[in-house]
Write a protein that holds these residues in place. Structure first.
Motif, PDB file in Angstrom:
ATOM      1  N   TRP A 105      68.906 -50.734   9.266  1.00  0.00           N
ATOM      2  CA  TRP A 105      67.480 -50.434   9.199  1.00  0.00           C
ATOM      3  C   TRP A 105      67.211 -48.949   8.954  1.00  0.00           C
ATOM      4  O   TRP A 105      66.324 -48.586   8.189  1.00  0.00           O
ATOM      5  N   PHE A 106      67.965 -48.098   9.661  1.00  0.00           N
ATOM      6  CA  PHE A 106      67.623 -46.681   9.635  1.00  0.00           C
ATOM      7  C   PHE A 106      68.568 -45.852   8.771  1.00  0.00           C
ATOM      8  O   PHE A 106      68.259 -44.714   8.449  1.00  0.00           O
ATOM      9  N   GLY A 107      69.720 -46.457   8.397  1.00  0.00           N
ATOM     10  CA  GLY A 107      70.688 -45.727   7.585  1.00  0.00           C
ATOM     11  C   GLY A 107      70.068 -45.065   6.358  1.00  0.00           C
ATOM     12  O   GLY A 107      70.261 -43.858   6.136  1.00  0.00           O
ATOM     13  N   PRO A 108      69.294 -45.803   5.564  1.00  0.00           N
ATOM     14  CA  PRO A 108      68.715 -45.198   4.362  1.00  0.00           C
ATOM     15  C   PRO A 108      67.852 -43.977   4.675  1.00  0.00           C
ATOM     16  O   PRO A 108      67.895 -42.983   3.955  1.00  0.00           O
ATOM     17  N   PHE A 109      67.081 -44.057   5.775  1.00  0.00           N
ATOM     18  CA  PHE A 109      66.217 -42.934   6.126  1.00  0.00           C
ATOM     19  C   PHE A 109      67.049 -41.729   6.571  1.00  0.00           C
ATOM     20  O   PHE A 109      66.728 -40.593   6.244  1.00  0.00           O
ATOM     21  N   VAL A 110      68.119 -42.013   7.313  1.00  0.00           N
ATOM     22  CA  VAL A 110      69.003 -40.929   7.760  1.00  0.00           C
ATOM     23  C   VAL A 110      69.623 -40.248   6.539  1.00  0.00           C
ATOM     24  O   VAL A 110      69.669 -39.020   6.441  1.00  0.00           O
ATOM     25  N   MET A 111      70.065 -41.076   5.576  1.00  0.00           N
ATOM     26  CA  MET A 111      70.670 -40.518   4.368  1.00  0.00           C
ATOM     27  C   MET A 111      69.649 -39.679   3.600  1.00  0.00           C
ATOM     28  O   MET A 111      69.967 -38.603   3.102  1.00  0.00           O
ATOM     29  N   PHE A 112      68.433 -40.190   3.530  1.00  0.00           N
ATOM     30  CA  PHE A 112      67.384 -39.463   2.826  1.00  0.00           C
ATOM     31  C   PHE A 112      67.123 -38.114   3.516  1.00  0.00           C
ATOM     32  O   PHE A 112      67.052 -37.070   2.857  1.00  0.00           O
ATOM     33  N   ALA A 113      67.037 -38.161   4.858  1.00  0.00           N
ATOM     34  CA  ALA A 113      66.798 -36.930   5.609  1.00  0.00           C
ATOM     35  C   ALA A 113      67.946 -35.944   5.367  1.00  0.00           C
ATOM     36  O   ALA A 113      67.722 -34.736   5.185  1.00  0.00           O
ATOM     37  N   GLY A 114      69.178 -36.472   5.338  1.00  0.00           N
ATOM     38  CA  GLY A 114      70.343 -35.619   5.071  1.00  0.00           C
ATOM     39  C   GLY A 114      70.224 -34.963   3.712  1.00  0.00           C
ATOM     40  O   GLY A 114      70.474 -33.760   3.546  1.00  0.00           O
ATOM     41  N   GLY A 115      69.824 -35.762   2.714  1.00  0.00           N
ATOM     42  CA  GLY A 115      69.665 -35.227   1.368  1.00  0.00           C
ATOM     43  C   GLY A 115      68.623 -34.128   1.323  1.00  0.00           C
ATOM     44  O   GLY A 115      68.826 -33.072   0.713  1.00  0.00           O
ATOM     45  N   VAL A 116      67.498 -34.373   2.002  1.00  0.00           N
ATOM     46  CA  VAL A 116      66.437 -33.374   2.035  1.00  0.00           C
ATOM     47  C   VAL A 116      66.950 -32.085   2.690  1.00  0.00           C
ATOM     48  O   VAL A 116      66.688 -30.974   2.212  1.00  0.00           O
ATOM     49  N   ALA A 117      67.727 -32.243   3.777  1.00  0.00           N
ATOM     50  CA  ALA A 117      68.253 -31.072   4.490  1.00  0.00           C
ATOM     51  C   ALA A 117      69.161 -30.252   3.567  1.00  0.00           C
ATOM     52  O   ALA A 117      69.073 -29.022   3.508  1.00  0.00           O
ATOM     53  N   VAL A 118      70.032 -30.935   2.826  1.00  0.00           N
ATOM     54  CA  VAL A 118      70.944 -30.234   1.924  1.00  0.00           C
ATOM     55  C   VAL A 118      70.150 -29.504   0.834  1.00  0.00           C
ATOM     56  O   VAL A 118      70.374 -28.335   0.531  1.00  0.00           O
ATOM     57  N   TRP A 119      69.192 -30.219   0.266  1.00  0.00           N
ATOM     58  CA  TRP A 119      68.347 -29.658  -0.815  1.00  0.00           C
ATOM     59  C   TRP A 119      67.604 -28.415  -0.309  1.00  0.00           C
ATOM     60  O   TRP A 119      67.572 -27.376  -0.945  1.00  0.00           O
ATOM     61  N   TRP A 120      67.061 -28.535   0.913  1.00  0.00           N
ATOM     62  CA  TRP A 120      66.314 -27.429   1.508  1.00  0.00           C
ATOM     63  C   TRP A 120      67.234 -26.216   1.713  1.00  0.00           C
ATOM     64  O   TRP A 120      66.867 -25.086   1.405  1.00  0.00           O
ATOM     65  N   GLY A 121      68.453 -26.504   2.182  1.00  0.00           N
ATOM     66  CA  GLY A 121      69.418 -25.418   2.410  1.00  0.00           C
ATOM     67  C   GLY A 121      69.742 -24.689   1.108  1.00  0.00           C
ATOM     68  O   GLY A 121      69.774 -23.448   1.047  1.00  0.00           O
ATOM     69  N   ILE A 122      69.965 -25.478   0.056  1.00  0.00           N
ATOM     70  CA  ILE A 122      70.314 -24.888  -1.239  1.00  0.00           C
ATOM     71  C   ILE A 122      69.159 -24.038  -1.761  1.00  0.00           C
ATOM     72  O   ILE A 122      69.335 -22.904  -2.199  1.00  0.00           O
ATOM     73  N   MET A 123      67.940 -24.590  -1.657  1.00  0.00           N
ATOM     74  CA  MET A 123      66.770 -23.861  -2.148  1.00  0.00           C
ATOM     75  C   MET A 123      66.584 -22.547  -1.393  1.00  0.00           C
ATOM     76  O   MET A 123      66.275 -21.514  -1.969  1.00  0.00           O
ATOM     77  N   ARG A 124      66.827 -22.605  -0.081  1.00  0.00           N
ATOM     78  CA  ARG A 124      66.640 -21.411   0.728  1.00  0.00           C
ATOM     79  C   ARG A 124      67.643 -20.328   0.310  1.00  0.00           C
ATOM     80  O   ARG A 124      67.299 -19.165   0.173  1.00  0.00           O
ATOM     81  N   ARG A 125      68.890 -20.770   0.062  1.00  0.00           N
ATOM     82  CA  ARG A 125      69.902 -19.803  -0.321  1.00  0.00           C
ATOM     83  C   ARG A 125      69.565 -19.181  -1.673  1.00  0.00           C
ATOM     84  O   ARG A 125      69.683 -17.983  -1.880  1.00  0.00           O
ATOM     85  N   ARG A 126      69.106 -20.028  -2.595  1.00  0.00           N
ATOM     86  CA  ARG A 126      68.753 -19.514  -3.930  1.00  0.00           C
ATOM     87  C   ARG A 126      67.649 -18.485  -3.844  1.00  0.00           C
ATOM     88  O   ARG A 126      67.690 -17.446  -4.481  1.00  0.00           O
ATOM     89  N   ARG A 127      66.636 -18.831  -3.020  1.00  0.00           N
ATOM     90  CA  ARG A 127      65.497 -17.931  -2.914  1.00  0.00           C
ATOM     91  C   ARG A 127      65.963 -16.582  -2.347  1.00  0.00           C
ATOM     92  O   ARG A 127      65.573 -15.530  -2.815  1.00  0.00           O
ATOM     93  N   ARG A 128      66.858 -16.685  -1.350  1.00  0.00           N
ATOM     94  CA  ARG A 128      67.343 -15.463  -0.718  1.00  0.00           C
ATOM     95  C   ARG A 128      68.121 -14.622  -1.751  1.00  0.00           C
ATOM     96  O   ARG A 128      67.950 -13.421  -1.848  1.00  0.00           O
ATOM     97  N   ASP A 129      68.947 -15.286  -2.543  1.00  0.00           N
ATOM     98  CA  ASP A 129      69.753 -14.575  -3.540  1.00  0.00           C
ATOM     99  C   ASP A 129      68.880 -13.961  -4.626  1.00  0.00           C
ATOM    100  O   ASP A 129      69.190 -12.912  -5.184  1.00  0.00           O
ATOM    101  N   ALA A 130      67.785 -14.672  -4.933  1.00  0.00           N
ATOM    102  CA  ALA A 130      66.953 -14.194  -6.027  1.00  0.00           C
ATOM    103  C   ALA A 130      66.007 -13.069  -5.599  1.00  0.00           C
ATOM    104  O   ALA A 130      65.512 -12.325  -6.428  1.00  0.00           O
ATOM    105  N   ALA A 131      65.745 -12.971  -4.267  1.00  0.00           N
ATOM    106  CA  ALA A 131      64.798 -11.961  -3.788  1.00  0.00           C
ATOM    107  C   ALA A 131      65.313 -10.554  -4.107  1.00  0.00           C
ATOM    108  O   ALA A 131      66.505 -10.290  -3.971  1.00  0.00           O
ATOM    109  N   PRO A 132      64.410  -9.652  -4.550  1.00  0.00           N
ATOM    110  CA  PRO A 132      64.873  -8.296  -4.892  1.00  0.00           C
ATOM    111  C   PRO A 132      65.292  -7.555  -3.635  1.00  0.00           C
ATOM    112  O   PRO A 132      64.518  -7.389  -2.706  1.00  0.00           O
ATOM    113  N   GLY A 133      66.552  -7.190  -3.578  1.00  0.00           N
ATOM    114  CA  GLY A 133      67.054  -6.440  -2.443  1.00  0.00           C
ATOM    115  C   GLY A 133      66.761  -4.963  -2.672  1.00  0.00           C
ATOM    116  O   GLY A 133      66.094  -4.598  -3.650  1.00  0.00           O
ATOM    117  N   PRO A 134      67.234  -4.108  -1.787  1.00  0.00           N
ATOM    118  CA  PRO A 134      67.089  -2.666  -2.045  1.00  0.00           C
ATOM    119  C   PRO A 134      67.858  -2.316  -3.308  1.00  0.00           C
ATOM    120  O   PRO A 134      68.906  -2.894  -3.588  1.00  0.00           O
TER     121      PRO A 134
END
Lengths: 152, 177
Positions: A105-134
């Motif tokens: 019943w809940f496996g698909p939702f857990v997998m979906f949540a996992g996917g969202v978490a991974v996607w969010w992590g990747i996006m956050r890292r990209r944004r951090r890398d792209a931000a203009p540093g000093p």
């Protein structure tokens, strides 16, 4: 034997019609109820067919059994319970939610949540890398000059 | 963190692949019976050979027995029949036959032609006892212990393998207790 007066005959006929009509309506209600119930139950012989659709011998027997249970006053849940006790949860097209089926019943939702978490992590890292540093040390002058040139 | 990045997807892959692999070798037609470990549904039915006598589950109390569901119209029953005959000759365990949705005369003729391995056969004319036992594909064979609890169910024809590896060891163990 005296002939039955016309009026009495009419009244009897009316009463008979009334009873038959009542019976037919009760029967119709039962039929619709059973039809719905049978579409929620699986035929075990041809496993992807419902009890309502199946032509298998066993399905006919089970339909008969279900009808008799319904006529004897059992509720839909009690009838399902009756079949589950004999054939297992598999007779239900919709598996019940219990610890053994949590994954189902809940496996698909857990997998979906996992996917969202991974996607969010990747996006956050990209944004951090792209931000203009000093600006890199030693190139202060170059950047200022470039900006001055661009801004014209 | 670096390690997790490749080991986690790999672990998920292995788990999913493992489930799918095991699924390849399971027969979807074998639905595990909820009756295993539960008391055998009681019946009292007319005997095939002596219609005026009845045999009831209660009569089998105190001994380990097999219930074999069969019918003269059942094709795969022919497949398992020699095994049942051999088992009956060995005299290890009583075998009760449940002649399922069959005309008694057809059942008798069938046993006459193929040999009768049954300690006794009873007739389930309308298949109601079959429903109570959760029968959905003939032949089926149940192992019932001394206390009348169903311990095992074989769906489909008996095989030498199932008999030697599962049923007979189980019967011996149950007979000891």
């Amino acid at each position: 034997m005296t002939p039955i007066p016309m009026r009495t005959l009419g009244a009897m006929l009316f009463a008979a019609l009334f009873i038959v009509h009542g019976l037919a309506r009760a029967d119709l209600a039962l039929d619709t109820r059973l039809k719905k119930l049978e579409t929620e139950l699986r035929c075990l012989v041809c496993q992807n067919e419902t009890l309502a659709d199946s032509n298998a011998d066993l399905a006919a027997d089970l339909r008969k059994e279900v009808r008799e249970l319904a006529v004897s006053g059992k509720t839909d849940d009690q009838i399902k319970q009756y079949l589950v006790a004999r054939y297992g949860d598999f007779v239900l097209f919709k598996p019940p939610v219990k610890p053994e089926t949590w994954l189902l019943w809940f496996g698909p939702f857990v997998m979906f949540a996992g996917g969202v978490a991974v996607w969010w992590g990747i996006m956050r890292r990209r944004r951090r890398d792209a931000a203009p540093g000093p600006p890199p040390a030693g190139e202060d002058g170059a950047v200022t000059r470039a900006r001055a040139l661009l801004d014209g | 963190m670096k390690l997790l990045r490749w080991s986690l997807p790999l672990a998920i892959f292995i788990v999913v692949a493992g489930f799918l692999y095991v699924g390849l070798f399971r027969d979807p037609h074998e639905v595990p019976s909820p009756l295993i470990g539960k008391p055998a549904p009681a019946f009292s039915l007319a005997e095939l050979h002596h219609p005026d006598r009845t045999l009831a589950t209660a009569d089998m109390r105190g001994q380990v027995w097999l219930l074999n569901v069969w019918a003269s119209w059942c094709v795969s029953c022919r497949e398992e029949h020699p095994l049942l005959v051999a088992l009956s000759k060995a005299g290890i365990v009583p075998i009760i036959g449940l002649d399922y949705k069959d005309k008694p005369e057809d059942g008798l003729a069938w046993l006459g032609g193929n040999g009768d391995p049954y300690t006794e056969s009873v007739v389930d004319l309308d298949g109601r006892v079959g429903i109570n036992w959760g029968v959905y594909g003939v032949p089926e064979t149940f192992v019932i212990d001394k206390a009348g609890i169903i311990r095992y169910k074989q769906i489909g024809p008996l095989t030498g393998d199932a008999l030697n590896r599962k049923i007979l060891p189980l019967v011996r163990e149950l007979q000891k207790s």
